[in-house]
Every structure is written in C-alpha cells, then in structure tokens.
Design a protein around this motif. Structure first.
Motif, short mmCIF file in Angstrom:
data_model
loop_
_atom_site.label_atom_id
_atom_site.label_comp_id
_atom_site.label_asym_id
_atom_site.label_seq_id
_atom_site.Cartn_x
_atom_site.Cartn_y
_atom_site.Cartn_z
N ARG A 192 0.86 -1.18 0.00
CA ARG A 192 0.00 0.00 0.00
C ARG A 192 0.91 1.24 0.00
NH1 ARG A 192 -2.30 -2.49 4.49
NH2 ARG A 192 -1.53 -0.73 5.74
N ILE A 193 0.37 2.36 -0.43
CA ILE A 193 1.16 3.58 -0.53
C ILE A 193 1.70 4.02 0.84
CG2 ILE A 193 -0.87 5.11 -0.34
CD1 ILE A 193 0.56 6.98 -2.34
N ASP A 194 0.91 3.87 1.88
CA ASP A 194 1.36 4.29 3.21
C ASP A 194 2.48 3.38 3.73
OD1 ASP A 194 -0.63 2.32 5.16
OD2 ASP A 194 -1.36 2.88 3.18
N HIS A 309 -14.86 9.72 12.73
CA HIS A 309 -14.36 8.87 13.81
C HIS A 309 -13.35 7.83 13.33
CE1 HIS A 309 -17.31 10.85 16.28
NE2 HIS A 309 -18.29 10.46 15.46
N HIS A 310 -12.48 8.24 12.42
CA HIS A 310 -11.38 7.36 12.01
C HIS A 310 -10.40 7.21 13.16
CE1 HIS A 310 -12.65 6.92 7.94
NE2 HIS A 310 -12.43 8.17 7.58
N ASP A 311 -9.85 6.01 13.33
CA ASP A 311 -8.89 5.81 14.41
C ASP A 311 -7.51 6.35 14.02
OD1 ASP A 311 -7.75 3.91 12.69
OD2 ASP A 311 -8.70 2.22 13.70
N LYS A 312 -6.58 6.32 14.98
CA LYS A 312 -5.25 6.91 14.76
C LYS A 312 -4.51 6.23 13.62
CE LYS A 312 -4.19 8.93 19.27
NZ LYS A 312 -3.20 8.97 20.39
N ALA A 313 -4.62 4.91 13.53
CA ALA A 313 -3.90 4.18 12.48
C ALA A 313 -4.39 4.61 11.10
CB ALA A 313 -4.09 2.67 12.67
N THR A 314 -5.69 4.81 10.97
CA THR A 314 -6.25 5.24 9.68
C THR A 314 -5.80 6.65 9.34
OG1 THR A 314 -8.19 3.82 10.03
CG2 THR A 314 -8.39 5.57 8.39
N LEU A 315 -5.80 7.54 10.33
CA LEU A 315 -5.36 8.92 10.09
C LEU A 315 -3.89 8.95 9.67
CD1 LEU A 315 -7.05 10.77 13.10
CD2 LEU A 315 -7.80 10.76 10.71
N ARG A 316 -3.07 8.13 10.31
CA ARG A 316 -1.65 8.08 9.95
C ARG A 316 -1.48 7.61 8.51
NH1 ARG A 316 -0.69 4.47 15.02
NH2 ARG A 316 -0.71 6.01 16.72
N ALA A 317 -2.22 6.56 8.14
CA ALA A 317 -2.13 6.05 6.77
C ALA A 317 -2.52 7.13 5.76
CB ALA A 317 -3.02 4.81 6.62
N ALA A 361 -10.73 6.18 3.54
CA ALA A 361 -12.00 5.52 3.24
C ALA A 361 -11.82 4.12 2.67
CB ALA A 361 -12.80 6.36 2.24
N GLN A 362 -10.61 3.79 2.22
CA GLN A 362 -10.38 2.50 1.57
C GLN A 362 -9.23 1.76 2.26
OE1 GLN A 362 -9.82 3.16 -2.66
NE2 GLN A 362 -12.00 3.44 -2.98
N PRO A 363 -9.55 0.79 3.12
CA PRO A 363 -8.49 0.04 3.82
C PRO A 363 -7.49 -0.61 2.87
CG PRO A 363 -10.64 -0.44 4.76
CD PRO A 363 -10.89 0.38 3.53
N SER A 364 -7.93 -0.96 1.67
CA SER A 364 -7.02 -1.59 0.72
C SER A 364 -6.05 -0.59 0.12
CB SER A 364 -7.81 -2.25 -0.41
OG SER A 364 -8.56 -1.28 -1.13
N GLY A 365 -6.36 0.69 0.25
CA GLY A 365 -5.47 1.74 -0.24
C GLY A 365 -5.30 1.72 -1.75
N SER A 366 -6.39 1.68 -2.50
CA SER A 366 -6.33 1.62 -3.96
C SER A 366 -5.54 2.79 -4.52
CB SER A 366 -7.75 1.64 -4.54
OG SER A 366 -7.71 1.90 -5.93
N ILE A 367 -4.41 2.49 -5.15
CA ILE A 367 -3.57 3.57 -5.69
C ILE A 367 -4.24 4.24 -6.88
CG2 ILE A 367 -2.22 2.04 -7.19
CD1 ILE A 367 -1.05 5.22 -5.31
N LYS A 368 -5.07 3.50 -7.64
CA LYS A 368 -5.78 4.11 -8.76
C LYS A 368 -6.71 5.22 -8.27
CE LYS A 368 -5.78 0.29 -12.12
NZ LYS A 368 -6.62 -0.63 -12.90
#
Length: 460
Positions: A192-194, A309-317, A361-368
C-alpha cells in the motif's frame, strides 16, 4: 531507470512554525539562523572588524515581505530563534518600535542590528528563484562576508554555492520520482502507498515505525490545536485590512444546524478557516505543504477524526498518502506561490487532502483511486493566481483554504465512485501541466500583490 529518487522526509513537508507564510516567514527565519551559525565560524579578525549586519530582500520577499512579517522573521533567526520553538507573541513584538535595535552575536563580538539595515529591494536581482535574500556582515559600507539564500516554498531553503545533494537510488528501499514509478514499486512489491512511504521514511531518518507514528500523531495534534484555537479566538486579524475572523461564527452556525444535510460542510469550512485564520494571525501552524495552505489538511483531518471517527492508524495512513502527493508535486513542479501561483499551494494541499480522504475511506489503499483523487484536485486549481491583498495571507487566502478542502472532498467522491480506472489524465501529466502553467504565468500573479485581487482594495 530512476535517476534522482524523492528523498524528502515526511517531517520536512509537515513542519511546525509560526504563520503567516512558509516561504516568507519560516524560510527567511531558517536562512537567518543559518547565517548566524556561519558568522560564529569566521576568523576572529573578521568578527572584530564588523560593525553591522545588513539584509537585502528581493523578488516576492521584497514585494510582500512586510505583510508576511519577513523582516521580523529575519530578526528572529539572527537572534537564534528557530521556527518550531518560536513564541508567536514574542515574534509579533519584534520591530514594533522603530527605534529598537537587536544584539546579534558574531563570535565573541556583539553587533546591534538596526531596523533600517533590512532592505526591501524592489529592483530585479539575477537569481534562479523568486524569493532571494542576501545577508551581509559589514564594516561600514565594506562587505566582509555574505551569503545568498533562496526560500523555495514550504519553509525549504537553498544556500547559493552549497553543493546540491544528489539522492542515491539506494538511499531508500523503494525509490521513485514520479507517480508512474511509485505505482510500479507498489505493484512489484504488493504494498500500500502508506507502507511504502513509511518504509522509506524509516530508512531516511533512522526512526523506528513507532517513532514515525508518534511524530505523525504530534503533527496532527499541532494541526488540531490550531483548529481549536481558531474556533475560540474572535476579533480582528493583524494588518491594515482589518479582517474579522469568521471561523467562530461559522462553527456556532454549524452546531445550530446539526440536523441539516449542509452541516458537515459548514463544520469543514469552519475548521479550515479556523486554522487559516490562526496562520494569518501569526500563530503556530503546520506547513501542509505551506503555511498559506495550512488550513486544508487540518480541516479535513479534524473532520475525519471527530465526525467520521477514524482511528489513529487510519489517520496516519492517510497522512502518509497525502505526503506522497506533496512529494511528487514538490519534486516535479513546485509548492511555492511565488513560482506556481496559488495552484502550487492550495492546489497541492487540495490534492494531498483528496489523497488523505481516499486512503482513509479505503483500507485496501487503492492507488488508482488515490491518484485519480489527487489529479482531479490539482486539475481544478490549474492557473489559480496568488494575489494577496496588501501582501497579507488573508484575502483571498483564508477562504481559499476552505474552498480547497471542499474541492478535495469532491475529488475524493469522484475518484471513489467506481470510475477511477476511467480517468484519462494521469497525476504525472497534470503535474507537468502545473509546472508549465506556473512558468508561463505572469510574475504579477505570483505573490507580488501587483495584479488581480490585490488591486481590488485600491479600486473600491
């Protein structure tokens, strides 16, 4: 073949410092601090001969430096202050009294810096960059020692004659210089990009994953403190425009419209205005990627944290995805308003914000989808001028932060509607167009206050 990979740290892009401008406040402060450090290395003979320090500001620094507090920033740097630890109230006090002078330490010698020795030079200066400053140590009119600096946006500075570090392809595990190369790395290594940005960051800085995460959390907290201060502070912003803060008013309206479908947009506008008004007041903000655009990402991350209400891990990503877009623009075009117009500042911030929202919004982190969101955001800022009234980062700058955030949100919606693969324009292509547009744009529209909205106040 990747010749010069991107090796910028996340925390060089997201920097803490006082407003109102990364290129006109933070950059000059860093340059003046560097000059002070070099004075300490001079021979004792030169140090004892010296009796004055002179500062010459050219280009955009001369045109709008007063409104941006460039003169105060230079004094602060020469006094040994640094952006991340500067007290903004103390900074605003500098040069309030025209009769004041400031003791500058030159080795064992103390020289008084006089306000009249800071020169705003409106004549053209042969320089490869729009924001040029020359600092001189003098004995009367004789220049004993000087350095020339360029403030290139986002608080980044270049010293003339300093060898440019050529990034080694091996300096990061996953080298890239364009979005095309970045996508190849992601596909080849199934990342993933992150994850890629995190791994490169650890290699560049020597920090552990936990330390990088901790610093991202700290950057977010600085951003959100600026939002909260801006929602609380009322009154008139500094400067001759006498602009009234709007964020507290909008925030109050949003709370009263909690059942309305428009309320979340009003909240977002309030958050972006709040951070941007703090920047305009000279408060502590985070360059994202610049101080003039320091309301877009804080507003969006505040919304993501407290409304979605995104968690910290999501915000960091999301922040790491945003950083990747900022890197690509800085590396292949510019984030400086003096070089690109406002599309370099708000346009880049909007693209970074769109990437942030898409990754969250996308846990898979779609680069497209991330690429499409960033491209759409930049595409619809192409040609945006930088024409601040009075040289202050107020009109149109403050409202542009809110507009840039709304465009980022819409770019995210368009990119995640299932049509990302149908996008015809690549991010690399739109960044090339951005660079060409900035090159072709008249200097009157690039942070000089010589045209556009900057003239509207005199026409009223």
């Amino acid at each position: 073949m990747i010749s010069a990979p991107i090796t910028t740290s996340v925390f060089d892009l997201f920097k803490v410092g006082p407003g109102p401008s990364s290129s006109h406040t933070i950059g000059p402060m860093k340059a003046a601090y560097d000059f002070r450090q070099r004075l300490a290395q001079l021979s004792a003979d030169l140090q004892t001969q010296a009796n004055s320090v002179h500062v010459l500001l050219y280009g955009s620094l001369s045109a709008t430096g007063k409104g941006h507090g460039t003169d105060r920033a230079v004094v602060a740097g020469l006094l040994g202050w640094q952006p991340e630890t500067t007290d903004p109230d103390a900074l605003l006090e500098l040069l309030q009294n025209p009769a004041s002078s400031y003791p500058i330490l030159v080795g064992a010698t103390t020289i008084l810096l006089e306000p009249q020795h800071i020169h705003f030079e409106r004549k053209r200066y042969p320089s490869p960059y729009a924001n040029t400053m020359v600092l001189q140590l003098r004995h009367h009119e004789q220049v004993l020692y000087q350095e020339e600096y360029y403030s290139v946006g986002g608080g980044f500075i270049i010293r003339k004659g300093e060898p440019e570090a050529i990034p080694d392809v091996q300096s990061v595990p996953y080298p890239y210089s364009t979005m095309t190369e970045l996508k190849t790395q992601l596909t080849t290594h199934n990342l993933r990009i992150d994850e890629l940005i995190m791994t490169n960051e650890m290699a560049l800085t020597g920090r552990t994953r936990a330390e990088v995460n901790q610093r991202i959390d700290l950057i977010l907290e600085f951003m959100h403190k600026a939002v909260r201060r801006g929602l609380r502070h009322k009154g008139i912003l500094p400067g001759s425009i006498k602009l009234t803060r709007k964020a507290p008013i909008l925030f109050r309206q949003a709370k009263g419209m909690s059942q309305s479908s428009d309320s979340f947009l009003i909240f977002l506008n309030a958050y972006c205005l709040a951070a941007s008004e703090e920047n305009a007041a000279g408060g502590i903000v985070v360059t994202a990627p610049t101080s003039g655009a320091s309301g877009v990402i804080p507003g969006l991350t505040y919304l993501a944290r407290y409304h979605f209400h995104h968690d910290k891990a999501t915000l960091r990503a999301g922040m790491l995805a945003a950083a990747a877009i900022g890197f690509l623009v800085k590396h292949n075009a510019s984030i400086s308003g003096a070089e690109m117009g406002c599309m370099g500042e708000i346009g880049t911030a909007s693209a970074m914000g769109a990437a942030f929202l898409t990754r969250c919004a996308q846990p898979s982190g779609s680069i497209k989808a991330i690429e499409a969101a960033a491209e759409i955001a930049i595409e619809h800022h192409l040609g945006m001028t930088c024409d601040p009234i009075g040289g202050y980062v107020q009109i149109p700058c403050i409202e542009r932060n809110a507009m840039g955030a709304v465009k980022a949100y819409n770019a995210f919606l368009l990119a995640t509607s299932g049509a990302a693969s149908l996008q015809k324009i690549s991010l690399d292509a739109v960044v090339k167009v951005m660079k060409a547009t900035g090159r072709d744009m008249s200097t009157k529209y690039k942070e000089t206050s010589e045209a556009g909205l900057a003239l509207s106040a005199t026409e009223c």
